[in-house]
Design a protein around this motif. Structure first.
Motif, short mmCIF file in Angstrom:
data_model
loop_
_atom_site.label_atom_id
_atom_site.label_comp_id
_atom_site.label_asym_id
_atom_site.label_seq_id
_atom_site.Cartn_x
_atom_site.Cartn_y
_atom_site.Cartn_z
N GLU A 171 -6.21 2.77 -10.04
CA GLU A 171 -6.03 1.74 -11.09
C GLU A 171 -5.09 0.71 -10.96
O GLU A 171 -5.03 -0.54 -11.55
CB GLU A 171 -5.34 2.64 -12.29
CG GLU A 171 -6.68 3.49 -12.74
CD GLU A 171 -6.55 4.13 -14.07
OE1 GLU A 171 -5.40 3.78 -14.65
OE2 GLU A 171 -7.39 4.58 -14.52
N LYS A 172 -4.07 0.80 -9.96
CA LYS A 172 -3.26 -0.30 -9.53
C LYS A 172 -3.69 -0.86 -8.20
O LYS A 172 -4.71 -1.51 -8.09
CB LYS A 172 -1.64 0.05 -9.37
CG LYS A 172 -1.22 0.47 -11.01
CD LYS A 172 -0.04 1.21 -11.08
CE LYS A 172 0.10 1.72 -12.63
NZ LYS A 172 1.39 2.65 -12.65
N GLU A 173 -2.73 -0.70 -7.02
CA GLU A 173 -3.44 -1.15 -5.92
C GLU A 173 -2.96 -0.40 -4.67
O GLU A 173 -1.63 0.23 -4.86
CB GLU A 173 -3.07 -2.54 -5.75
CG GLU A 173 -1.64 -3.09 -6.11
CD GLU A 173 -1.35 -4.49 -6.33
OE1 GLU A 173 -2.33 -5.06 -6.54
OE2 GLU A 173 -0.19 -4.94 -5.95
N ASN A 174 -3.33 -0.62 -3.68
CA ASN A 174 -2.80 0.16 -2.49
C ASN A 174 -1.71 -0.93 -1.72
O ASN A 174 -1.66 -1.89 -2.16
CB ASN A 174 -3.66 1.00 -1.47
CG ASN A 174 -4.67 -0.27 -0.86
OD1 ASN A 174 -4.41 -1.50 -1.07
ND2 ASN A 174 -5.84 0.17 -0.24
N GLU A 178 -5.28 -3.67 -2.62
CA GLU A 178 -6.74 -3.46 -2.97
C GLU A 178 -6.76 -2.18 -3.81
O GLU A 178 -6.01 -1.43 -3.86
CB GLU A 178 -7.60 -3.06 -1.84
CG GLU A 178 -7.53 -4.03 -0.62
CD GLU A 178 -8.19 -3.46 0.49
OE1 GLU A 178 -8.54 -4.23 1.51
OE2 GLU A 178 -7.99 -2.42 0.94
N LYS A 179 -7.73 -2.01 -4.59
CA LYS A 179 -8.17 -0.80 -5.41
C LYS A 179 -8.91 -0.06 -4.67
O LYS A 179 -10.09 -0.55 -3.92
CB LYS A 179 -8.55 -1.25 -6.92
CG LYS A 179 -7.61 -1.71 -7.87
CD LYS A 179 -8.20 -1.87 -9.25
CE LYS A 179 -7.31 -2.60 -10.13
NZ LYS A 179 -7.94 -2.66 -11.39
#
Lengths: 261, 1007
Positions: A171-174, A178-179
């Motif tokens: 739900e947020k990002e890496n 990116e998701k």
């Protein structure tokens, strides 16, 4: 014979579902007396280990109660719980225990009646599943062994890392901003559960007595080539070692300090 | 001013506003008297099911505040009481109160509710809007604070049953009215609002005559799980599930003919929320909302509106003021006539909800006379709206919440906190003088002592003892290992039992105490206090909830209830054995603040901080203070209409204030530390400068959007509203004959789907100003919805009266602007359904208010979140509007969302009030229930950091170990459950404690 009365352990968050239980009390909403409640500050406190341990100890059902999505007193603890429960249900199913014995419910402080109804429904649900197969005089040893494996698996870093970071990654990002698609995480999780369950069962079997690949494969009903791959991984992790070679058959022994059953 | 100031504040009205004011003051060193006219605090919010725009359960978020208010040692609740007289001046008032008889002794009632069960007299329950019944002895709602019953003398028949069944001897039929005098330094008035009285006016809606016409608050009770229908929406006429419901907006609002020309500000969102929730509760329900303008002007309200329409399929019918309802007598359905696409349509609904407006409280006149404060013409409290929105006409008396103007919960909470700052600044010299600091005996070291557990089992009259075999539970407890003592009590919570518990601790050398009674949520603090008075650390106490979880819910199974009670006691004993004392670690607090941004919010924050006695460092990126305020020249409301003159005054006040330090041409480069002890590096004129401070206020402001549409920047006669305002202020004339204003330029668009809140009023203000300068000017305002909420509506009305033309457009029919020998604007007129062509001399664009571009960087530096629209995101949209989840960091003004001057002033005062709860303490004490890291196991993987919403656990990049900032940790335990290495544990809720407790539930032997 005495009728089966399910034993249910509930982990309820202080702010919503425990308060919902209180309101059920104040409102005198009646429900079956099968649950024993442990109060936690947040459903996010409920370690996957607790749940597996309850089943090992003979609970017929485990209920986790949290705040409705968006209501969490600690902002998003319940979202983590949701993901852990999803993982746990898979683990239970693969261990041979009905995942319906575990339930996650969102109960608000104002939902006394819903709490009572949840208790009625869940008690009936567990009753219809019958006693926990590992409890009582004649425990099902296969499921027991699988649950021990499950306990090790949910204590192991791999599943815990995946489920711990799932929410942020999806739900947020890496780290690359990116998701990660949910399906990708689900696939990884599915594999991880399968593999870790097999691996921990290998470790349990090889705890006291050296085991061969073939012997393990027969006992676990898993193809030898897969067992071999797992042993390679476990040796990498320093969890199993080559104890000796009997004829042409290498024998493996678990590094016992790492495994407790 | 007299020198006998009093460090106490009277708060009148115990709704959410009054509670917020009280808690802020009590937490920052002042004694508070909270006066409530009804027997219970909680106000209107206690009746709500859900709250917009988050759909939070109202009771879930409010209950902790109720409990905290009820048990705060510096707050004295005076319920069921009225204020009679106020004499004196700011700094020292003498207030006479009359406390009505509730015929129940508050000191004895335990709130068990046995009286209400046996009372034979029933009447409609006001709390449930008459849909349910209550008894003559009653409590307003189950979670009520104080949890003390009251007899409604008007209906009580004096049968004596309640007295007979009350085991606590709390019934006092002969209790009389009591007069009391209070000495306070300042007063905050938060009496809330009343609903528009449908029984007196606007009878054409058939309220009271047609059973299926209900008010919005009545619908709210239906939606509530604790309401009459368990959350289902049923037709009062026949109990059938509603399938087709209509909402009629502006009932008792925007209606000059009944004397309420203002907008009630909340009903639009309230209706959307109810429609969405009703649909959730009654699957398949079709809901239609009839409205004139959809006023979804608050933070993320438009997102909610869009979701309601697109995702939930709520039908919105604009341009309609429904004036009457008819009933189909056969079906009790309701018939509504309305206009859609120019046609008259008649439609039937099975239920109609009237979105009832807010009025001033019924006793506003009486209250204002006693307080000697002015009301406005609608009986709301009169304030100098612009720069002192919280001050009444009488110095030392302040207002918060809906009594100042109709408003929603977050704005009320902000104002309530702001009013607390104002009230305490009058008496800041008296801080700490009247509050009691409780002294406890030194804690007994229990070291490695074998656990010696005392178990106290409560009968709670017959509440527990009537079902559970209490003596049997006591006998069972005695058989458990480490239980050194066990007994039963009639009421374990009574005063004399507290004394007894202390004696038994002494007599038997107890080092753990368990009370088996009711819920720890309400009673644990009481018993923890008792054991602390006996020299035991409060964490050596445990509770078993054998009332709410046994006797009350298994009434027909006494044996099973008794067995369960034994199990719960065994679980508590098992856990208690593993309990250990937890220290409260003190940390020093630096009594100063960093204020980021020097616009109106930042400047007001600094001035308020200084009045409270704290230092403030303002960091401003530009070369002078003022921010957006520099571009605003006059306002519609308030006494001082010349904004630039006021700005000069404010800046002068700041310059001459020794406690305020201003750094212009400066930006924040790095912030380290935590609540109480921050260290910040700023870039000041190109050089690094370090500032140490206790808290942070983020007031970075916003900007006006630079339009890319409608010829802006291409034609010199296309200006934004701010540019128009600057031009008129400079030239003092207007050369144009025809002026067109276009609303929502850059707001409510797909890329920026929020409302900028102020532009409608800005347009009305500038249009009226043009009319002043040039009465025969033709002005057209092209709008999507006119959102002049609250009292701004009066100016909209005036503008329409003065011939300013308002023409609606939709997303599909946006105005078309072209440059053909001058500006040409094409627009479709919806009522006449025809195209208009306008040739304005000036085209004015109401450009969006956008978040400052610095927000993104600053959010990373402070590690606080941004909303999806890149404004800062507060800890909780409803109840914690001016603070971040990370403790010690606050926000206000446009950094939070677009808003008006007076709202910035109120909100920045609120931020200071919340900050004062920290800055007023020399030391903060960290609660013991925090997480800790076993560094031998930690691999520094960062999972804990990802799951912690408070920034309380972070990986130290040098050591690669997770570190807990105990002061920020709230003890939720999510990190512990997430840690891949199981390196984290949570004090008092450790793995071993929780597991042992849970295993004890299953096995007797395993304890």
């Amino acid at each position: 014979m005495k009728a089966f009365e399910p034993k249910i352990v509930g982990f309820l968050c202080n702010w919503c579902s425990y308060a919902g239980a209180d309101l059920a009390g104040v409102s005198r909403f009646q429900y079956p007396p099968n649950i024993r409640i442990v109060r936690v500050m947040c459903s996010g406190r409920v370690d996957p280990l607790f749940v597996i341990e309850m089943f090992i100890q003979g609970a017929d059902g485990v209920l986790i109660g949290g705040c409705h999505p968006g209501d969490c007193h600690y902002m998003e603890g319940n979202y983590h719980t949701e993901r852990r429960v999803k993982m746990l249900k898979k683990v239970l199913a693969k261990s041979g225990l009905e995942p319906e014995r575990l339930s996650l419910e969102w109960i608000a402080a104002s939902e006394g009646e819903r709490f009572a109804k949840t208790m009625r429904d869940f008690t009936e649900q567990v009753r219809s599943l019958g006693p926990n197969p590992v409890a009582g005089e004649k425990p099902n040893l296969l499921i027991m062994e699988s649950l021990y494996a499950a306990r090790n698996a949910v204590e192991d870093f791999r599943l815990r890392t995946l489920v711990g970071k799932e929410l942020a990654l999806v739900e947020k990002e890496n780290v690359y901003d990116e998701k990660i698609p949910q399906e990708r995480i689900d696939e990884l999780m599915e594999n991880a559960i399968d593999e870790e369950l097999v691996r921990t069962r290998i470790l349990l079997l090889a705890k006291d007595k050296p085991q061969s690949v073939k012997g393990l494969a027969d006992k676990m009903k898993v193809p030898s080539r897969d067992i071999l791959k797992h042993i390679v991984t476990l040796r990498d992790r320093n969890l199993i070692r080559l104890e000796g070679i009997e004829g042409t058959t290498p024998m493996y022994l678990a590094q016992t300090q790492e495994v407790e059953a | 001013m007299s020198n006998d100031k009093v460090g106490a504040v009277l708060v009148i009205g115990g709704g959410i506003s009054g509670m917020q004011s009280s808690l802020d003051l009590a937490d920052s060193g002042f004694k508070v008297y909270l006066l409530e006219k009804s027997p219970t605090i909680g106000g209107a919010m206690s009746q709500l099911d859900k709250t917009f725009p988050t759909n939070d359960c109202a009771m879930c978020i409010m209950a902790p505040k109720l409990v905290e208010t009820g048990r705060h040692q510096n707050i004295k609740l005076i319920t069921n009481a009225d204020m009679e007289e106020v004499v004196g001046d700011a700094g020292h008032f003498t207030v006479t109160i009359s406390k009505h008889s509730r015929r129940v002794d508050e000191t004895k009632c335990t709130g068990c509710g046995i009286c209400t069960q046996r009372c034979p007299v029933e009447v409609p329950d006001e709390y449930n809007k008459g849909f349910k019944l209550r008894k003559a002895i009653f409590v307003r709602y189950p979670q009520a604070v104080p949890s003390v019953y009251a007899i409604d003398k008007d209906i009580c028949i004096g049968c004596g049953v309640c007295s007979e069944v009350c085991g606590a001897g709390a019934i006092a039929y002969d209790q009389t009215e009591e007069k009391m005098q209070l000495e306070v330094g300042s007063i905050i008035v938060t009496p809330g609002f009343d609903e528009f009285d449908l029984t007196k006016k606007r009878k054409e809606y058939g309220y009271g005559k047609y059973l299926n016409v209900v008010s919005s608050l009545e619908l709210e009770r239906m939606l509530s799980a604790t309401g009459p229908y368990g959350g289902l929406v049923l037709r009062p006429s026949d109990g059938k599930v509603s399938k087709k419901m209509a909402f009629i907006q502006c009932v008792g609002s925007r209606d000059r003919s009944i004397g309420n020309p203002y907008c009630s500000s909340v009903c639009c969102m309230f209706a959307i929320k109810e429609a969405v929730i009703a649909q959730e509760h009654n699957p398949g329900l079709e809901a239609t909302i009839f409205f004139m303008d959809m006023r979804a002007f608050g933070k993320e309200f438009d997102d909610y509106y869009i979701r309601a329409e697109k995702e939930h399929g709520i039908r919105f019918v604009k341009n309609n003021r429904i004036s009457a309802i008819a009933e189909n007598p056969n079906t009790n359905n309701l018939i509504i006539n309305y206009i859609e696409e120019g046609e008259l349509v008649t439609e039937e609904f099975d239920l109609v909800t009237l979105a009832v407006g807010m009025t001033a409280p019924k006793d506003a006149k009486n209250l204002s006379e006693k307080l000697n404060v002015d009301l406005n013409e609608y009986n709301f409290c009169s304030t100098d709206i612009l720069f002192s929105p919280l001050e009444t006409s009488r110095p030392g008396i302040f207002v918060g919440g809906a009594f100042g103007a109709p408003k929603d919960i977050p704005d009320s909470v902000s104002e309530a906190s702001g009013a607390a700052a104002k009230a305490s600044s009058v008496i800041s010299s008296e801080r700490g003088k009247l509050v009691t600091v409780k002294e406890y005996p030194p804690e007994r070291e229990i070291g490695e002592e074998e656990p010696r557990i005392g178990v106290f089992v409560c009968h709670c009259g017959i509440n527990i003892g009537g079902v559970v075999d209490v003596p049997d539970v006591v006998e069972y407890a005695k058989t458990m290992p480490n239980v050194a003592y066990a007994e039963n009590n009639l009421y374990t919570c009574s005063q004399d039992t507290q004394q007894k518990i202390k004696e038994k601790i002494e007599e038997h050398g107890l080092n753990r105490v368990i009370v088996a009674s009711c819920t720890p949520r309400t009673h644990q603090p009481l018993f923890q206090n008792t054991v602390a008075e006996a020299g035991l650390n409060p964490y050596l106490f445990e509770m078993a909830n054998i009332r709410d979880q046994c006797s009350w819910v298994h009434m027909r199974e006494p044996d099973a209830a008794t067995e369960k009670a034994k199990d719960l006691v065994r679980m508590a004993v098992t856990k208690a054995r593993l309990n250990s004392p937890l220290p409260k670690v003190p940390i020093e607090v630096k009594p100063s603040a960093l204020v980021i941004g020097g616009g109106i919010s930042g400047m007001n924050s600094a001035l308020e901080l200084s009045k409270q006695g704290y230092e403030a460092f303002i960091v401003e990126r530009e070369n002078e203070l003022g921010g957006l305020m520099k571009r605003i020249h006059h306002e519609l409301m308030g006494e001082q209409k010349d904004i630039q003159k006021k700005l000069k005054e404010i800046v002068m006040n700041i310059d001459s204030d020794e406690r305020i330090h201003v750094f212009t041409n400066s930006t924040v480069k790095d912030v380290s530390g935590y609540i109480g002890n921050f260290k910040t590096i700023i870039d000041h004129n190109g050089e690094d400068k370090e500032i140490e401070h206790g808290i942070v206020i983020v007031s970075t402001g916003g900007e006006e959007y630079k339009p890319s549409e409608y010829l802006y920047g291409k034609n010199e006669n296309v200006l934004t509203q701010l540019e128009l305002e600057e031009k008129m202020a400079k030239e003092q004339k207007i050369d144009a004959n025809t002026i067109v204003m276009i609303q929502c330029v850059g707001s409510r668009t797909p890329e920026r789907p929020y409302c900028s809140r102020v532009c409608c009023t800005e347009a009305v203000k500038n249009a009226l100003n043009i009319k002043e300068l040039k009465p025969d000017a033709n002005i057209y305002v092209l709008f999507k919805d006119i959102r002049t909420y609250g009292f701004s509506e009066i100016f909209y009305e005036e503008a329409a009266r003065k011939g300013i033309k308002f023409i609606r457009y939709d997303d599909e029919t946006k105005p078309k602007v072209s440059d053909k020998k001058g500006i040409e604007v094409k627009i479709k007129e919806q009522f006449l359904n025809e195209d208009l062509v306008l040739r304005p001399d000036l085209l004015i664009l109401s450009a969006a208010t956008i978040p400052h571009t610095d927000n993104t960087d600053l959010a990373q530096i402070l590690k606080v979140p941004l909303s999806k629209h890149k404004f800062f995101l507060e800890a909780h949209m409803k109840l914690r509007p001016v603070e971040f989840a990370t403790e010690g960091i606050f926000l206000c003004g446009l950094a939070h969302s677009p808003k008006f001057f007076e709202e910035c002033v109120a909100q920045s005062s609120a931020a200071v009030s919340r900050a004062a709860t920290i800055l007023s303490k020399e030391k903060l004490f960290v609660e013991g229930t925090v997480s800790s890291v076993n560094e031998d196991k930690c691999t520094g993987c960062g999972t804990c950091e990802m799951v912690c919403p408070y920034g309380a656990i972070r990986v130290d990049m040098e050591e690669l170990k997770a570190k807990v900032a105990e002061v920020l940790c709230k003890g939720c335990g999510t990190c512990g459950a997430a840690c891949p290495e199981k390196a984290i544990d949570i004090a008092h809720f450790t793995d071993i404690q929780l597991l042992s407790q849970a295993i004890a539930a299953l096995k007797e032997g395993s304890t």
